[in-house]
Design an enzyme around this catalytic site. Structure first.
Site, PDB file in Angstrom:
ATOM      1  N   HIS A  68       0.883  -1.192   0.000  1.00  0.00           N
ATOM      2  CA  HIS A  68       0.000   0.000   0.000  1.00  0.00           C
ATOM      3  C   HIS A  68       0.908   1.227   0.000  1.00  0.00           C
ATOM      4  O   HIS A  68       1.436   1.629   1.035  1.00  0.00           O
ATOM      5  CB  HIS A  68      -0.892  -0.007   1.248  1.00  0.00           C
ATOM      6  N   HIS A  93       1.619   5.316  -1.643  1.00  0.00           N
ATOM      7  CA  HIS A  93       1.277   6.508  -2.434  1.00  0.00           C
ATOM      8  C   HIS A  93       2.567   7.143  -2.929  1.00  0.00           C
ATOM      9  O   HIS A  93       3.426   7.490  -2.113  1.00  0.00           O
ATOM     10  CB  HIS A  93       0.528   7.536  -1.581  1.00  0.00           C
TER      11      HIS A  93
HETATM   12  C1  NCD Z   1      -3.813   8.845   2.019  1.00  0.00           C
HETATM   13  C2  NCD Z   1      -3.354   9.906   1.011  1.00  0.00           C
HETATM   14  O1  NCD Z   1      -2.862  10.951   1.435  1.00  0.00           O
HETATM   15  O2  NCD Z   1      -3.438   9.667  -0.187  1.00  0.00           O
HETATM   16  N1  NCD Z   1      -3.998   9.471   3.299  1.00  0.00           N
HETATM   17  C3  NCD Z   1      -4.041   8.864   4.508  1.00  0.00           C
HETATM   18  O3  NCD Z   1      -4.305   9.552   5.488  1.00  0.00           O
HETATM   19  N2  NCD Z   1      -3.780   7.577   4.649  1.00  0.00           N
HETATM   20  C4  NCD Z   1      -5.046   8.171   1.520  1.00  0.00           C
HETATM   21  C5  NCD Z   1      -5.416   6.926   2.286  1.00  0.00           C
HETATM   22  O4  NCD Z   1      -4.821   5.876   2.116  1.00  0.00           O
HETATM   23  O5  NCD Z   1      -6.350   7.007   3.099  1.00  0.00           O
HETATM   24 ZN    ZN Z   2      -3.306   5.025   1.577  1.00  0.00          ZN
END
Ligand code: NCD
Ligand code: ZN
Length: 347
Positions: free
Chosen positions: A14, A16
């Site tokens: 997971h 980003h």
């Molecule tokens: C994540 C993001 O910033 O994209 N933020 C978070 O607080 N985890 C999105 C997510 O996975 O919920």
């Molecule tokens: Zn996330």
């Protein structure tokens, strides 16, 4: 106690990495160490279909050429407009996972899914298409209309209903599990429902976020919970192979975090493996680190485990915490007060 630990190269289920300039700034912090990362689709614009995913994957590969072992595993975002046909085309393009965000649950999720309309989506065979291609359904299990501490458990009956409506859907991941109730639910569906666990949910509680001073870099969705919740997640991680690592490293510009309205997301990528080694050592569980970060997730996603290893070394000098001076770049999660990390990844 050993000062050196060699483990199978880990995967991050997971992650980003954003796009454009931000991607170039952050992706190396993961690509350098990890074999695979499941790339989240909540970009702007979002990753909605196979061709979006291929384009995004190419951008990531372009930015990670110096780490050829790194493989971005792609996901698409489920919206109320996703069709079974789109799922099939995405699978044909190599997409492995579909991410379900309840509408408004987190960063860039306004175009997510109404939980009350899941049955309609099931009737339109959207989930059956995933089953046809053995795709994984990844769920951000929070309903934002509920109170923050109840948002995650509130979703459990919706997931139970989905499991009953689509018996062919064999692999669901509850992302960034944060409550004892949800961990217990995951464990009640062995093999069919798994959970990713982040480092920051293993490290922080609500006390760290707002018990003393408000710490914006500890704010994320789902919000970090109580010590009891955290203890429970550690317990399941130790005893249940369906709990595996997904960092949810979520970079936001420092300006967006240190603001009146603070973006949700904790940026852990630069310190990821040292932080995990540090916590597993403190829990007397260093021998479980490898299976948690490198075996269980690959097994669940039906990938071979990575062929090579990485080595973590415990040194006498603590990690130096970089304080980001450029406000357009993200700042990594600060350690808890008086905490020091002595682990680092050997070159
Ligand atoms: C994540 C993001 O910033 O994209 N933020 C978070 O607080 N985890 C999105 C997510 O996975 O919920
Ligand atoms: Zn996330």
């Amino acid at each position: 106690m050993s000062n050196q630990l060699s483990i199978t190269r880990p995967d991050d289920w997971h992650l980003h990495v954003r796009q454009g300039e931000m991607l170039k700034q952050v992706v190396g912090n993961s690509a350098r160490y990890f074999g695979r990362a499941l790339i989240m689709p909540n970009t702007v614009p979002p990753i909605l279909n196979g061709s979006d995913a291929l384009e995004y994957q190419a951008e990531i590969l372009q930015a990670t050429q110096q780490w050829p072992q790194f493989q971005p595993v792609m996901s698409i975002k489920l919206t109320m407009n996703t069709t079974a046909q789109m799922i099939c085309e995405a699978a044909e393009a190599g997409v492995k996972a579909v991410k379900l965000y309840p509408t408004g649950a987190t960063t860039n999720s306004q175009d997510g899914v109404e939980l009350s309309r899941l049955k309609e989506m099931a009737e339109n065979l959207v989930f059956d298409a995933m089953a046809d291609y053995k795709m994984v359904l990844c769920i951000h299990a929070e309903q934002p209309s509920q109170s923050v501490f109840d948002r995650e458990p509130y979703v459990i009956p919706f997931i139970e209903a989905l499991l009953a409506w689509v018996p062919r859907l064999k692999r669901i991941v509850i992302e960034h599990v944060s409550t004892a109730k949800m961990a217990q639910f995951v464990a009640s569906w062995p093999g069919r429902v798994a959970a990713t666990v982040t480092a920051h949910h293993l490290y922080l509680t609500i006390e760290d976020l707002l018990g003393e001073e408000l710490k914006p870099h500890y704010f994320c969705k789902p919000i970090v919970k109580t010590q009891r919740d955290q203890d429970s997640i550690w317990w399941y991680l130790k005893n249940n192979s369906n709990f595996f690592f997904g960092s949810d490293s979520a970079p936001h510009a420092q300006d967006a975090k240190e603001a009146c309205s603070c973006s949700a997301g904790v940026y852990t990528a630069p310190m990821m493996l040292p932080l995990l080694a540090h916590m597993f050592e403190q829990h007397d569980m260093l021998d479980l680190l490898e299976t948690f970060v490198a075996h269980r997730g690959a097994d669940f996603y039906n990938f071979e485990r990575n062929p090579d290893t990485i080595t973590l070394v415990r040194s006498d000098e603590p990690m130096i915490e970089s304080e980001e001076s450029d406000r357009n770049t993200p700042r990594q999660m600060p350690l808890r007060k008086d905490d020091r990390i002595y682990w680092h990844v050997a070159d």
